[in-house]
Design an enzyme around this catalytic site. Structure first.
Site, PDB file in Angstrom:
ATOM      1  N   LEU A  60       0.805  -1.246  -0.119  1.00 22.48           N
ATOM      2  CA  LEU A  60       0.044   0.016  -0.174  1.00 22.48           C
ATOM      3  C   LEU A  60       0.999   1.345   0.138  1.00 22.48           C
ATOM      4  O   LEU A  60       1.497   1.041   0.396  1.00 22.48           O
ATOM      5  CB  LEU A  60      -0.586   0.057   1.404  1.00 22.48           C
ATOM      6  CG  LEU A  60      -1.653  -1.066   1.901  1.00 22.48           C
ATOM      7  CD1 LEU A  60      -1.936  -0.708   2.807  1.00 22.48           C
ATOM      8  CD2 LEU A  60      -3.445  -0.112   0.542  1.00 22.48           C
ATOM      9  N   CYS A  61       0.190   2.452  -0.384  1.00 23.67           N
ATOM     10  CA  CYS A  61       0.909   3.330  -0.465  1.00 23.67           C
ATOM     11  C   CYS A  61      -0.460   4.988  -0.603  1.00 23.67           C
ATOM     12  O   CYS A  61      -1.061   4.156  -0.006  1.00 23.67           O
ATOM     13  CB  CYS A  61       1.980   4.488  -1.855  1.00 23.67           C
ATOM     14  SG  CYS A  61       1.689   4.247  -3.282  1.00 23.67           S
ATOM     15  N   ARG A  62      -0.627   5.707  -0.994  1.00 24.60           N
ATOM     16  CA  ARG A  62      -1.420   6.776  -1.183  1.00 24.60           C
ATOM     17  C   ARG A  62      -1.737   6.298  -1.652  1.00 24.60           C
ATOM     18  O   ARG A  62      -3.569   6.213  -2.012  1.00 24.60           O
ATOM     19  CB  ARG A  62      -1.002   8.144  -1.007  1.00 24.60           C
ATOM     20  CG  ARG A  62      -2.006   9.238  -0.977  1.00 24.60           C
ATOM     21  CD  ARG A  62      -1.655  10.112  -0.802  1.00 24.60           C
ATOM     22  NE  ARG A  62      -2.789  11.461  -0.234  1.00 24.60           N
ATOM     23  CZ  ARG A  62      -3.264  12.395  -1.751  1.00 24.60           C
ATOM     24  NH1 ARG A  62      -2.833  12.037  -2.841  1.00 24.60           N
ATOM     25  NH2 ARG A  62      -3.881  12.751  -1.349  1.00 24.60           N
ATOM     26  N   GLY A  64      -1.144   4.413  -5.268  1.00 21.57           N
ATOM     27  CA  GLY A  64      -0.806   3.232  -5.544  1.00 21.57           C
ATOM     28  C   GLY A  64       0.251   3.381  -6.640  1.00 21.57           C
ATOM     29  O   GLY A  64       0.928   2.356  -7.163  1.00 21.57           O
ATOM     30  N   MET A  88      -4.273   3.787   0.265  1.00 18.12           N
ATOM     31  CA  MET A  88      -4.883   4.091   1.432  1.00 18.12           C
ATOM     32  C   MET A  88      -5.503   4.805   1.215  1.00 18.12           C
ATOM     33  O   MET A  88      -6.923   4.748   2.405  1.00 18.12           O
ATOM     34  CB  MET A  88      -3.641   4.754   2.168  1.00 18.12           C
ATOM     35  CG  MET A  88      -2.811   4.271   2.856  1.00 18.12           C
ATOM     36  SD  MET A  88      -3.930   2.229   4.061  1.00 18.12           S
ATOM     37  CE  MET A  88      -4.600   3.312   5.094  1.00 18.12           C
TER      38      MET A  88
END
Length: 109
Positions: A60-62, A64, A88
């Site tokens: 996961l990141c903010r 993708g 996220m």
């Protein structure tokens, strides 16, 4: 690029959050392992110790982009890893819990 939607994630799936420290502190998925993209290669051993030996790593990141980079790196290393589409932001939009570093309700920044 192996990808999975937030709706396809199950409780207990192993989550790796590669956002930076300030983003993590503001809000993250409870139980996720945090290794920022900027430190990922140097801290790869932490992932090897924490990840299940026979399980998939959901990155996961903010939104993708950064998680896609880490997912591709992991796949090249022979690791079963998938990018979480929408990151996220999608996690929070789907009503999944977001907590801050104290375990209180957090926000995605």
């Amino acid at each position: 690029m192996p990808t999975v939607g937030v709706g396809d994630l199950k409780d207990g799936d192993f989550l790796l959050d590669v956002r930076e420290d300030d983003e993590w502190r503001a809000g993250h998925a409870a139980g996720a392992l945090h290794i920022p993209l900027s430190e990922f290669v140097a801290r790869y051993g932490e992932l090897a110790e924490a990840a299940p030996q026979d399980g998939r790593i959901h990155v996961l990141c903010r939104v993708g982009g950064r998680s896609a980079q880490v997912t591709m790196y992991l796949v090249q290393q022979g690791v079963d890893a998938v990018n979480v589409d929408g990151g996220m932001q999608e996690w929070a939009a789907a009503g999944r819990p977001v907590v801050d570093e104290k375990g209180e309700p957090g926000n995605v920044v």
